[in-house]
Design an enzyme around this catalytic site. Structure first.
Site, PDB file in Angstrom:
ATOM      1  N   ASP A  51       0.856  -1.191   0.000  1.00 46.23           N
ATOM      2  CA  ASP A  51       0.000   0.000   0.000  1.00 46.23           C
ATOM      3  C   ASP A  51       0.897   1.249   0.000  1.00 46.23           C
ATOM      4  O   ASP A  51       1.848   1.323   0.793  1.00 46.23           O
ATOM      5  CB  ASP A  51      -0.871  -0.047   1.276  1.00 46.23           C
ATOM      6  CG  ASP A  51      -1.961   0.994   1.273  1.00 46.23           C
ATOM      7  OD1 ASP A  51      -1.697   2.134   0.862  1.00 46.23           O
ATOM      8  OD2 ASP A  51      -3.081   0.664   1.710  1.00 46.23           O
ATOM      9  N   TYR A 141     -11.345  14.291  -4.964  1.00 49.20           N
ATOM     10  CA  TYR A 141     -10.518  13.564  -5.946  1.00 49.20           C
ATOM     11  C   TYR A 141      -9.841  14.553  -6.895  1.00 49.20           C
ATOM     12  O   TYR A 141      -8.636  14.476  -7.154  1.00 49.20           O
ATOM     13  CB  TYR A 141     -11.397  12.573  -6.716  1.00 49.20           C
ATOM     14  CG  TYR A 141     -10.721  11.906  -7.899  1.00 49.20           C
ATOM     15  CD1 TYR A 141      -9.809  10.863  -7.718  1.00 49.20           C
ATOM     16  CD2 TYR A 141     -11.015  12.305  -9.205  1.00 49.20           C
ATOM     17  CE1 TYR A 141      -9.201  10.252  -8.806  1.00 49.20           C
ATOM     18  CE2 TYR A 141     -10.415  11.692 -10.291  1.00 49.20           C
ATOM     19  CZ  TYR A 141      -9.511  10.669 -10.094  1.00 49.20           C
ATOM     20  OH  TYR A 141      -8.904  10.065 -11.178  1.00 49.20           O
TER      21      TYR A 141
END
Ligand code: NAD
Length: 321
Positions: A51, A141
């Site tokens: 990750d 975003y």
């Protein structure tokens, strides 16, 4: 050259891996497999399942690989999740990105190419937009993509590397995950092949600029290889061709009908359904790729019918397995 591709097990990232291998480079992939899959990668490509938020592990990988270039594709991709969970969006798309850029600078990476987004930066536009159009992101975003570009510019200027932001239009093609919200072509293909009616949100007259995934991968390879005069630059990667969702749906159906005739496969094609418009959806989004043509020598190789033909064939093969 040795290239770390973050998100390389995903849709666009895996086409970048293919393009890099075809051009004689050596890709290494970092991906947490949250939406990507090792099946998207050719055999033998090193995959670090990690990750991006694990900064010390990212640094170790960069020290082990010591890449020349980085292609940063991994991201939290969902606009609506970014609205619901802005902290998570920033953890992946800002702090995760910083872990990558900082590690790249620490091991002397020469160039980073970053997956940005045209639509989320420019907002509602009815003519193809050039790169100097003022950015006005309205979702977390979009804000994280804009911030990512600004961090890339900072690292390029201050840490002796070059940064290239590629502002993609709506990308589609084989390997796109139909479970995400961005992949309308993937969703249409998967539903229609399963005999289910896809839902068009709103009146279907929303204009988008659809660009084929392997064409976007080529743009990434060119952005790494090209001689560029400045430490940072941004290029739109799209087709400037307007297509509304109704036209897109009918093109996907046409390609499925052609495939049914050619291959004799069993296929019941339901009509499309219409549902409520989604809040925040842009009416129109188009990007001009003129600068990418002039500076990178890139232009889209596939028009929508050619790209959809390949895409529909790939989804049909997946559905048959
Ligand atoms: P994708 O979901 O197929 O690829 C993203 C990859 O990143 C996946 O393999 C996923 O497993 C990986 N990933 C996600 N979070 C991660 C994390 N925390 N750590 C490590 N890996 C992680 O999506 P895609 O369409 O291939 O998108 C690639 C890039 O292009 C993204 O940055 C996206 O924002 C950008 N983009 C895509 C489009 C489009 O239309 N698909 C348009 C504009 C920009």
């Amino acid at each position: 050259m040795k290239v770390i591709v973050t998100g390389g097990a995903g849709f666009i990232g895996s086409h970048i891996v293919d393009a890099l291998i075809a051009r004689g480079h050596q890709p290494f992939v970092i991906d947490d497999l949250s939406s990507g899959s090792p099946k998207n990668l050719p055999q033998g490509v090193p995959l670090f399942v990690t990750d991006l938020r694990q900064g010390s592990r990212i640094r170790e990988i960069f020290e082990e690989v010591r890449p020349d270039w980085v292609s940063h594709q991994a991201a939290q991709m969902s606009v609506s999740r970014s609205v619901r969970e802005p902290v998570f969006d920033a953890e992946v798309n800002v702090l995760g990105l910083l872990n990558v850029f900082d590690s790249a600078a620490a091991v002397g990476v020469k160039r980073i190419v970053f997956a940005s987004s045209g639509g989320v930066l420019y907002g509602d536009v009815s003519v193809p937009t050039a790169e100097d159009y003022p950015a006005a992101p309205i979702s977390p975003y979009g804000i994280s993509k804009w911030v990512g570009e600004k961090y890339l510019e900072f690292f390029a200027r201050e840490r002796g590397m070059q940064g290239v932001a590629l502002r993609y239009a709506n990308v589609y093609g084989p390997r796109q995950n139909p479970h995400g919200e961005a992949g309308v072509v993937a969703i249409f293909c998967q539903k229609l092949l399963a005999g289910q009616a896809p839902i068009i949100n709103g009146d279907g007259k929303y204009i988008r600029d659809y660009v084929y995934g392997p064409d976007v991968a080529l743009a990434n390879a060119l952005a790494m290889e090209s001689t560029l005069p400045t430490h940072f630059d941004a290029f739109n990667i799209g087709t400037a061709t307007p297509t509304d969702v109704n036209q897109l749906a009918s093109c996907v159906r046409d390609q499925l009908i052609a495939l049914r005739a050619q291959e004799g496969i069993q296929l019941n094609l339901p009509e499309m359904n219409y549902g409520p418009a989604r809040a925040g959806d842009l009416r129109s989004s188009l990007v001009s790729p003129a600068r990418a043509a002039a500076h990178l020598g890139w232009k889209p190789g596939f028009d929508l019918a050619q790209g959809l033909k390949e895409t529909v064939r790939w989804f049909a093969t997946q559905a048959a397995q």
